[in-house]
Design an enzyme around this catalytic site. Structure first.
Site, PDB file in Angstrom:
ATOM      1  CG  ASN A  10      -1.746   1.209   1.383  1.00  0.00           C
ATOM      2  OD1 ASN A  10      -1.790   2.051   0.474  1.00  0.00           O
ATOM      3  ND2 ASN A  10      -2.428   1.331   2.509  1.00  0.00           N
ATOM      4  CD1 TRP A  11       3.419   0.994  -2.818  1.00  0.00           C
ATOM      5  CD2 TRP A  11       3.427   2.095  -4.763  1.00  0.00           C
ATOM      6  NE1 TRP A  11       4.096   0.216  -3.739  1.00  0.00           N
ATOM      7  CE2 TRP A  11       4.102   0.868  -4.936  1.00  0.00           C
ATOM      8  CE3 TRP A  11       3.305   2.949  -5.865  1.00  0.00           C
ATOM      9  CZ2 TRP A  11       4.678   0.487  -6.156  1.00  0.00           C
ATOM     10  CZ3 TRP A  11       3.865   2.575  -7.088  1.00  0.00           C
ATOM     11  CH2 TRP A  11       4.544   1.352  -7.229  1.00  0.00           C
ATOM     12  CE  LYS A  12      -0.010   2.984   4.793  1.00  0.00           C
ATOM     13  NZ  LYS A  12       0.062   3.003   6.241  1.00  0.00           N
ATOM     14  CG  HIS A 101      -5.788   1.603   5.204  1.00  0.00           C
ATOM     15  ND1 HIS A 101      -5.296   2.526   6.098  1.00  0.00           N
ATOM     16  CD2 HIS A 101      -4.799   0.701   4.998  1.00  0.00           C
ATOM     17  CE1 HIS A 101      -4.052   2.185   6.413  1.00  0.00           C
ATOM     18  NE2 HIS A 101      -3.730   1.084   5.762  1.00  0.00           N
ATOM     19  CD  GLU A 103      -2.763   5.130   6.901  1.00  0.00           C
ATOM     20  OE1 GLU A 103      -2.790   5.221   5.654  1.00  0.00           O
ATOM     21  OE2 GLU A 103      -1.823   4.612   7.524  1.00  0.00           O
ATOM     22  CD  GLU A 173      -3.209  -2.698   7.192  1.00  0.00           C
ATOM     23  OE1 GLU A 173      -2.096  -2.863   6.689  1.00  0.00           O
ATOM     24  OE2 GLU A 173      -3.876  -1.669   7.025  1.00  0.00           O
ATOM     25  N   GLY A 179       2.799   1.852  10.808  1.00  0.00           N
ATOM     26  CA  GLY A 179       3.760   2.956  10.698  1.00  0.00           C
ATOM     27  C   GLY A 179       4.482   3.276  11.993  1.00  0.00           C
ATOM     28  CB  SER A 219       5.545  -2.253  11.829  1.00  0.00           C
ATOM     29  OG  SER A 219       5.152  -0.916  12.115  1.00  0.00           O
ATOM     30  N   GLY A 240       3.090  -1.226   4.177  1.00  0.00           N
ATOM     31  CA  GLY A 240       3.150   0.200   3.878  1.00  0.00           C
ATOM     32  C   GLY A 240       4.583   0.625   3.606  1.00  0.00           C
ATOM     33  N   GLY A 241       5.255   1.120   4.634  1.00  0.00           N
ATOM     34  CA  GLY A 241       6.598   1.694   4.487  1.00  0.00           C
ATOM     35  C   GLY A 241       7.567   0.822   3.702  1.00  0.00           C
TER      36      GLY A 241
HETATM   37  P1  13P Z   1       3.262   0.052   7.606  1.00  0.00           P
HETATM   38  O1  13P Z   1       3.782  -1.201   6.962  1.00  0.00           O
HETATM   39  O2  13P Z   1       4.015   1.275   7.201  1.00  0.00           O
HETATM   40  O3  13P Z   1       3.145  -0.101   9.091  1.00  0.00           O
HETATM   41  O4  13P Z   1       1.779   0.281   7.043  1.00  0.00           O
HETATM   42  C1  13P Z   1       0.866  -0.754   7.100  1.00  0.00           C
HETATM   43  C2  13P Z   1      -0.347  -0.362   6.351  1.00  0.00           C
HETATM   44  O5  13P Z   1      -1.089   0.519   6.772  1.00  0.00           O
HETATM   45  C3  13P Z   1      -0.623  -1.029   5.092  1.00  0.00           C
HETATM   46  O6  13P Z   1      -1.908  -0.771   4.644  1.00  0.00           O
END
Ligand code: 13P
Length: 257
Positions: A10-12, A101, A103, A173, A179, A219, A240-241
């Site tokens: 997920n590149w957000k 998600h 967020e 998640e 994050g 993470s 994510g990251g």
């Molecule tokens: P991180 O891997 O940066 O913790 O993010 C997870 C995420 O929200 C994937 O959708």
């Protein structure tokens, strides 16, 4: 039951058009250097770029690599400024829509009800859907984890048929792990996944529950992926990251083999 693992990035709100093109090429180069990374289209790979970068990523899709959208509206068209509909995503050639998600829930007021509407719209348009669920730190401390997961899953999958579940993936998640560098322990993650699978068996049937993939997100990185992915009910990762770093993402893919 062997479920093909799915590793999703997920590149957000990262990677504009030119950066996204470079990232996907770098990722493919990493994976191509290891021919065994994806055999018989397994593990499956999926990336969710921002809407404006999809044009750079989609031409690179194929084989085990699919592309999805980070969100989708429930209406097919209409006066919904700023939104994108499921038929529009399908026409573009996308495979998946990410739904609910944390967020989106935290910053944009999305609810279990709207997650359900979005998910059903995605399925109706012929897309696959990835439903995100997970408890906050406070909910966990209050001992409400299972209660929250049950509410989000029941609402999110309301009015979804067992047949359509073949196009649904659940992503667990825990919000406190996103994050933050704080990953759920392998045992805690496995317990949550086993609980989600038992709920799926209640909502549908054992067969559907056994076939549905449940990904872990929060993470996940090159160092902890192998341990998490070795758990019997963890069928992949939503990253994510680390998905923005080709070498790290490729390591996670290797760990999923
Ligand atoms: P991180 O891997 O940066 O913790 O993010 C997870 C995420 O929200 C994937 O959708």
């Amino acid at each position: 039951m062997s479920r093909c693992k799915l590793i999703a990035g997920n590149w957000k709100m990262n990677q504009g058009l030119s950066q996204a093109g470079a990232l996907i090429k770098a990722l493919k180069a990493e994976l191509d250097s290891d021919k065994t990374c994806c055999s018989a289209n397994c593990p499956e790979l999926l990336v969710f770029p921002p809407f404006t970068s999809i044009a750079a990523v989609l031409p690179e899709a194929g084989g085990c690599l699919q592309v999805g959208a980070q969100n989708v509206h429930w209406a097919e068209s209409g006066a919904y400024t700023g939104e994108v509909s499921a038929p529009m995503l399908k026409e573009l050639g996308l495979s998946y829509a990410l739904i609910g998600h944390s967020e989106r829930r935290q910053y944009f007021g999305e609810s279990d009800e709207s997650a359900n509407l979005r998910l059903r719209a995605a399925l109706k348009a012929g897309l696959k859907a990835m439903l995100c669920i997970g408890e906050t730190e406070e909910e966990r401390q209050l001992g409400l984890t299972n209660c929250v997961l049950e509410r989000q899953l029941r609402w999110g999958l309301s009015q979804v048929s067992a047949a359509d579940m073949s196009r649904v993936v659940v992503a667990y998640e825990p919000v406190w792990a996103i994050g933050t560098g704080k990953t759920a322990s392998e045992a805690d993650a496995q317990a949550a996944h086993a609980f989600i699978r038992s709920l799926l068996a209640q909502l549908f049937c054992t067969d559907t529950a056994e076939k549905t993939r449940i990904l872990y997100g929060g993470s996940m990185n090159a160092a902890n992926a192998a341990g998490l992915l070795a758990q019997p009910d963890i069928d992949g990762g939503l990253i994510g990251g680390a998905s923005l770093k080709p070498a790290d993402f490729a390591s996670i893919v290797r760990a999923a083999k």
